[in-house]
Design a protein around this motif. Structure first.
Motif, PDB file in Angstrom:
ATOM      1  N   PHE A  20       0.856  -1.180   0.000  1.00  0.00           N
ATOM      2  CA  PHE A  20       0.000   0.000   0.000  1.00  0.00           C
ATOM      3  C   PHE A  20       0.892   1.230   0.000  1.00  0.00           C
ATOM      4  N   PRO A  21       0.524   2.272  -0.747  1.00  0.00           N
ATOM      5  CA  PRO A  21       1.303   3.520  -0.701  1.00  0.00           C
ATOM      6  C   PRO A  21       1.349   4.073   0.726  1.00  0.00           C
ATOM      7  N   GLU A  80     -10.088   8.298 -10.182  1.00  0.00           N
ATOM      8  CA  GLU A  80      -8.744   8.337  -9.612  1.00  0.00           C
ATOM      9  C   GLU A  80      -8.543   7.207  -8.608  1.00  0.00           C
ATOM     10  N   LEU A  81      -9.554   6.971  -7.770  1.00  0.00           N
ATOM     11  CA  LEU A  81      -9.438   5.892  -6.793  1.00  0.00           C
ATOM     12  C   LEU A  81      -9.357   4.529  -7.469  1.00  0.00           C
ATOM     13  N   LEU A  90      -7.444   4.759   3.740  1.00  0.00           N
ATOM     14  CA  LEU A  90      -6.872   5.938   3.085  1.00  0.00           C
ATOM     15  C   LEU A  90      -7.783   7.127   3.370  1.00  0.00           C
ATOM     16  N   ALA A 119      -3.603  -0.140  -9.018  1.00  0.00           N
ATOM     17  CA  ALA A 119      -2.164  -0.118  -8.734  1.00  0.00           C
ATOM     18  C   ALA A 119      -1.835  -0.958  -7.498  1.00  0.00           C
ATOM     19  N   VAL A 120      -2.644  -0.854  -6.444  1.00  0.00           N
ATOM     20  CA  VAL A 120      -2.399  -1.658  -5.239  1.00  0.00           C
ATOM     21  C   VAL A 120      -2.567  -3.133  -5.568  1.00  0.00           C
ATOM     22  N   ASP A 170      -7.942   3.882 -10.232  1.00  0.00           N
ATOM     23  CA  ASP A 170      -6.545   3.750 -10.661  1.00  0.00           C
ATOM     24  C   ASP A 170      -5.655   3.345  -9.483  1.00  0.00           C
ATOM     25  N   VAL A 171      -5.910   3.930  -8.304  1.00  0.00           N
ATOM     26  CA  VAL A 171      -5.146   3.576  -7.106  1.00  0.00           C
ATOM     27  C   VAL A 171      -5.416   2.123  -6.726  1.00  0.00           C
ATOM     28  N   TYR A 189     -14.492  10.996  -6.822  1.00  0.00           N
ATOM     29  CA  TYR A 189     -13.095  10.725  -7.182  1.00  0.00           C
ATOM     30  C   TYR A 189     -12.893   9.268  -7.587  1.00  0.00           C
ATOM     31  N   GLU A 240       0.431   6.692   2.070  1.00  0.00           N
ATOM     32  CA  GLU A 240      -0.743   7.412   2.562  1.00  0.00           C
ATOM     33  C   GLU A 240      -1.763   6.496   3.234  1.00  0.00           C
ATOM     34  N   TRP A 241      -1.635   5.201   3.043  1.00  0.00           N
ATOM     35  CA  TRP A 241      -2.581   4.240   3.610  1.00  0.00           C
ATOM     36  C   TRP A 241      -2.126   3.818   5.008  1.00  0.00           C
TER      37      TRP A 241
END
Length: 186
Positions: free
Chosen positions: A8-9, A171-172, A65, A178-179, A174-175, A168, A11-12
């Motif tokens: 997880f990035p 965008e979410l 997040l 990615a995760v 896409d996140v 959003y 920010e999580w």
């Protein structure tokens, strides 16, 4: 059992269950030396209780997040990660499991996707979350994206994302993709 990992990035916020999660909570509590002892004990009890409940529910990792947005609101999402037994590793079985999350049915968009672990099912939907109806009598829209991928004979990894920040969602999504793309065997 096969060991796996999801990244997880930064920010999580991530809470693990089981022995690893208990060690993580212990490290957090140890790092809080000098804080109000009653507050530290209360936080430790809350985190250990939550980790135990998640573990009992079959959740291995819970990630959260929350990002502030310039207008005073925040974008938020959660992800529950679980490893479950699935005797039938066929694409149809993965699809059924992806579509059978906590809020099955509704208008779903389910597709096959390729993750580093192999072929996966990705199922997304939006729904009126009537259980979250506020005092005004309106219910928010909740979006869900769920990935199911085989990680071993008879075992699958599920990543279940939810958000109320549907403005959003592009965008979410896409996140979330990615995760999910970071899922690997350890």
């Amino acid at each position: 059992m096969t060991r796996w990992g999801v990244v997880f990035p930064d920010e999580w916020a991530v809470i693990r269950t089981g022995p690893r999660g208990q060690r993580q909570i212990g490290q957090l509590v140890a790092a809080m030396q000098g804080a109000d002892p009653d507050a530290v004990r209360a936080l430790e009890g809350q985190l250990r209780g939550m980790a135990g409940q998640l573990d009992a529910a079959g959740v291995d990792v819970l990630a959260s997040l929350v990002l502030p947005v310039g207008d005073g609101t925040a974008v938020s999402a959660v992800c529950a990660v679980a490893v479950v037994a699935l005797d039938d590793p066929s694409p149809d079985a993965l699809r059924r499991l992806a579509e059978s999350g906590p809020h099955p049915g509704g208008a779903r968009r389910t597709s096959r996707t390729e993750l580093p672990l192999g072929p996966a099912s990705r199922s997304a939907s939006e729904r009126l979350a009537v259980e979250l109806t506020g005092a005004s009598g309106t219910a928010p829209i909740q979006a869900e994206v769920r990935y199911v991928v085989r990680i071993d004979d008879g075992v699958v990894l599920i990543l279940h994302f939810e958000t109320l920040s549907v403005a959003y969602l592009t965008e979410l999504s896409d996140v979330f993709d990615a995760v999910a793309g970071t899922a690997r065997l350890a």
